[in-house]
Design a protein around this motif. Structure first.
Motif, PDB file in Angstrom:
ATOM      1  N   UNK A 161     -14.083  -9.589 -15.773  1.00 23.38           N
ATOM      2  CA  UNK A 161     -13.611  -8.304 -16.313  1.00 23.38           C
ATOM      3  C   UNK A 161     -13.779  -7.173 -15.295  1.00 23.38           C
ATOM      4  N   UNK A 162     -14.841  -7.216 -14.509  1.00 24.02           N
ATOM      5  CA  UNK A 162     -15.076  -6.188 -13.490  1.00 24.02           C
ATOM      6  C   UNK A 162     -13.952  -6.221 -12.455  1.00 24.02           C
ATOM      7  N   UNK A 163     -13.586  -7.393 -11.971  1.00 19.55           N
ATOM      8  CA  UNK A 163     -12.508  -7.528 -10.980  1.00 19.55           C
ATOM      9  C   UNK A 163     -11.177  -7.072 -11.560  1.00 19.55           C
ATOM     10  N   UNK A 164     -10.930  -7.425 -12.808  1.00 13.71           N
ATOM     11  CA  UNK A 164      -9.695  -7.010 -13.470  1.00 13.71           C
ATOM     12  C   UNK A 164      -9.632  -5.484 -13.579  1.00 13.71           C
ATOM     13  N   UNK A 165     -10.720  -4.867 -13.948  1.00 15.27           N
ATOM     14  CA  UNK A 165     -10.762  -3.402 -14.063  1.00 15.27           C
ATOM     15  C   UNK A 165     -10.537  -2.756 -12.701  1.00 15.27           C
ATOM     16  N   UNK A 166     -11.146  -3.306 -11.655  1.00 13.21           N
ATOM     17  CA  UNK A 166     -10.975  -2.757 -10.308  1.00 13.21           C
ATOM     18  C   UNK A 166      -9.510  -2.863  -9.858  1.00 13.21           C
ATOM     19  N   UNK A 167      -8.863  -3.976 -10.145  1.00 13.12           N
ATOM     20  CA  UNK A 167      -7.449  -4.147  -9.791  1.00 13.12           C
ATOM     21  C   UNK A 167      -6.579  -3.124 -10.520  1.00 13.12           C
ATOM     22  N   UNK A 168      -6.880  -2.924 -11.809  1.00  7.61           N
ATOM     23  CA  UNK A 168      -6.102  -1.969 -12.589  1.00  7.61           C
ATOM     24  C   UNK A 168      -6.272  -0.552 -12.051  1.00  7.61           C
ATOM     25  N   UNK A 169      -7.490  -0.189 -11.690  1.00  7.65           N
ATOM     26  CA  UNK A 169      -7.739   1.144 -11.130  1.00  7.65           C
ATOM     27  C   UNK A 169      -6.987   1.296  -9.807  1.00  7.65           C
ATOM     28  N   UNK A 170      -7.014   0.285  -8.977  1.00 13.28           N
ATOM     29  CA  UNK A 170      -6.308   0.321  -7.693  1.00 13.28           C
ATOM     30  C   UNK A 170      -4.806   0.495  -7.912  1.00 13.28           C
ATOM     31  N   UNK A 171      -4.246  -0.268  -8.851  1.00 12.25           N
ATOM     32  CA  UNK A 171      -2.813  -0.166  -9.142  1.00 12.25           C
ATOM     33  C   UNK A 171      -2.451   1.214  -9.679  1.00 12.25           C
ATOM     34  N   UNK A 172      -3.276   1.768 -10.566  1.00  8.84           N
ATOM     35  CA  UNK A 172      -3.004   3.096 -11.122  1.00  8.84           C
ATOM     36  C   UNK A 172      -3.097   4.166 -10.027  1.00  8.84           C
ATOM     37  N   UNK A 173      -4.069   4.011  -9.138  1.00 14.26           N
ATOM     38  CA  UNK A 173      -4.225   4.966  -8.040  1.00 14.26           C
ATOM     39  C   UNK A 173      -3.008   4.917  -7.123  1.00 14.26           C
ATOM     40  N   UNK A 174      -2.573   3.720  -6.800  1.00 13.40           N
ATOM     41  CA  UNK A 174      -1.397   3.575  -5.940  1.00 13.40           C
ATOM     42  C   UNK A 174      -0.153   4.152  -6.604  1.00 13.40           C
ATOM     43  N   UNK A 175      -0.002   3.937  -7.892  1.00 12.57           N
ATOM     44  CA  UNK A 175       1.138   4.483  -8.629  1.00 12.57           C
ATOM     45  C   UNK A 175       1.099   6.004  -8.636  1.00 12.57           C
ATOM     46  N   UNK A 176      -0.078   6.574  -8.857  1.00 11.57           N
ATOM     47  CA  UNK A 176      -0.220   8.037  -8.867  1.00 11.57           C
ATOM     48  C   UNK A 176       0.076   8.616  -7.479  1.00 11.57           C
ATOM     49  N   UNK A 183       2.036   7.305  -5.175  1.00 14.47           N
ATOM     50  CA  UNK A 183       3.484   7.191  -4.945  1.00 14.47           C
ATOM     51  C   UNK A 183       4.239   8.290  -5.697  1.00 14.47           C
ATOM     52  N   UNK A 184       3.811   8.567  -6.922  1.00 18.98           N
ATOM     53  CA  UNK A 184       4.458   9.635  -7.702  1.00 18.98           C
ATOM     54  C   UNK A 184       4.235  10.991  -7.044  1.00 18.98           C
ATOM     55  N   UNK A 185       3.043  11.224  -6.521  1.00 17.23           N
ATOM     56  CA  UNK A 185       2.758  12.495  -5.843  1.00 17.23           C
ATOM     57  C   UNK A 185       3.603  12.636  -4.581  1.00 17.23           C
ATOM     58  N   UNK A 186       3.757  11.563  -3.831  1.00 23.95           N
ATOM     59  CA  UNK A 186       4.607  11.613  -2.626  1.00 23.95           C
ATOM     60  C   UNK A 186       6.060  11.885  -2.995  1.00 23.95           C
ATOM     61  N   UNK A 187       6.536  11.243  -4.059  1.00 23.62           N
ATOM     62  CA  UNK A 187       7.920  11.460  -4.496  1.00 23.62           C
ATOM     63  C   UNK A 187       8.124  12.908  -4.949  1.00 23.62           C
ATOM     64  N   UNK A 188       7.150  13.463  -5.650  1.00 23.58           N
ATOM     65  CA  UNK A 188       7.253  14.860  -6.092  1.00 23.58           C
ATOM     66  C   UNK A 188       7.250  15.807  -4.900  1.00 23.58           C
ATOM     67  N   UNK A 189       6.436  15.518  -3.901  1.00 24.24           N
ATOM     68  CA  UNK A 189       6.388  16.364  -2.703  1.00 24.24           C
ATOM     69  C   UNK A 189       7.717  16.320  -1.956  1.00 24.24           C
ATOM     70  N   UNK A 190       8.312  15.143  -1.844  1.00 29.69           N
ATOM     71  CA  UNK A 190       9.611  15.017  -1.176  1.00 29.69           C
ATOM     72  C   UNK A 190      10.675  15.778  -1.961  1.00 29.69           C
ATOM     73  N   UNK A 191      10.643  15.678  -3.278  1.00 32.19           N
ATOM     74  CA  UNK A 191      11.623  16.392  -4.107  1.00 32.19           C
ATOM     75  C   UNK A 191      11.475  17.900  -3.938  1.00 32.19           C
ATOM     76  N   UNK A 192      10.258  18.399  -3.928  1.00 29.07           N
ATOM     77  CA  UNK A 192      10.030  19.839  -3.773  1.00 29.07           C
ATOM     78  C   UNK A 192      10.464  20.313  -2.382  1.00 29.07           C
ATOM     79  N   UNK A 193      10.155  19.531  -1.366  1.00 25.92           N
ATOM     80  CA  UNK A 193      10.538  19.899   0.004  1.00 25.92           C
ATOM     81  C   UNK A 193      12.053  19.872   0.155  1.00 25.92           C
ATOM     82  N   UNK A 194      12.698  18.885  -0.446  1.00 25.51           N
ATOM     83  CA  UNK A 194      14.155  18.793  -0.401  1.00 25.51           C
ATOM     84  C   UNK A 194      14.786  20.003  -1.070  1.00 25.51           C
ATOM     85  N   UNK A 195      14.270  20.391  -2.226  1.00 32.84           N
ATOM     86  CA  UNK A 195      14.804  21.551  -2.949  1.00 32.84           C
ATOM     87  C   UNK A 195      14.624  22.820  -2.127  1.00 32.84           C
TER      88      UNK A 195
END
Length: 127
Positions: A13-28, A30-42
């Motif tokens: 369960x500890x390894x599973x939780x760590x993987x989920x946290x890593x995936x959520x962090x990576x997703x967040x 990526x979303x922040x980078x996409x938002x920054x690109x959108x703002x810079x483009x605008x």
């Protein structure tokens, strides 16, 4: 005869939780980078449309080296060159005074009739 299915590695369960946290962090991230690109483009698009050369220069500095569309960056660089030239022309005309500005305008737009130019210069002198 079928071979036994290989055993899957056990995940704690500890390894599973760590993987989920890593995936959520990576997703967040990526979303922040996409938002920054959108703002810079605008910002770059707005500066191309109606910004001064200084605004465009700042927007280009923010856009370079990012994931902003390289075609948009190239368009902005061309627009910056045009704005710089326009601003330099306006400053030169202002430094020349009314007669010099009329001569500069005539040089740029040869379709201005000479008679009109002479009349306009005469009026400018009278004022």
């Amino acid at each position: 005869v079928q071979a036994p299915a290989p055993e899957l590695p056990k995940v704690t369960p500890q390894e599973l939780a760590e993987r989920q946290v890593t995936e959520m962090t990576q997703t967040a991230q990526a979303a922040a980078r996409a938002a920054a690109v959108a703002a810079t483009t605008q910002s770059l698009r707005e500066s191309i449309a109606r910004g001064t050369a200084d605004h465009l220069r700042a927007a280009l500095a923010a856009a370079r080296g990012t994931l902003v569309d390289p075609v948009l960056v190239a368009d902005a660089e061309k627009k910056l060159q045009q704005k710089e030239a326009d601003e330099a022309t306006a400053a030169a005309e202002a430094a020349m005074g009314p007669d010099g500005a009329l001569r500069a305008a005539a040089a740029r737009a040869e379709e201005i009739p000479v008679g009109w130019l002479v009349q306009a210069a005469g009026k400018a002198r009278q004022e």
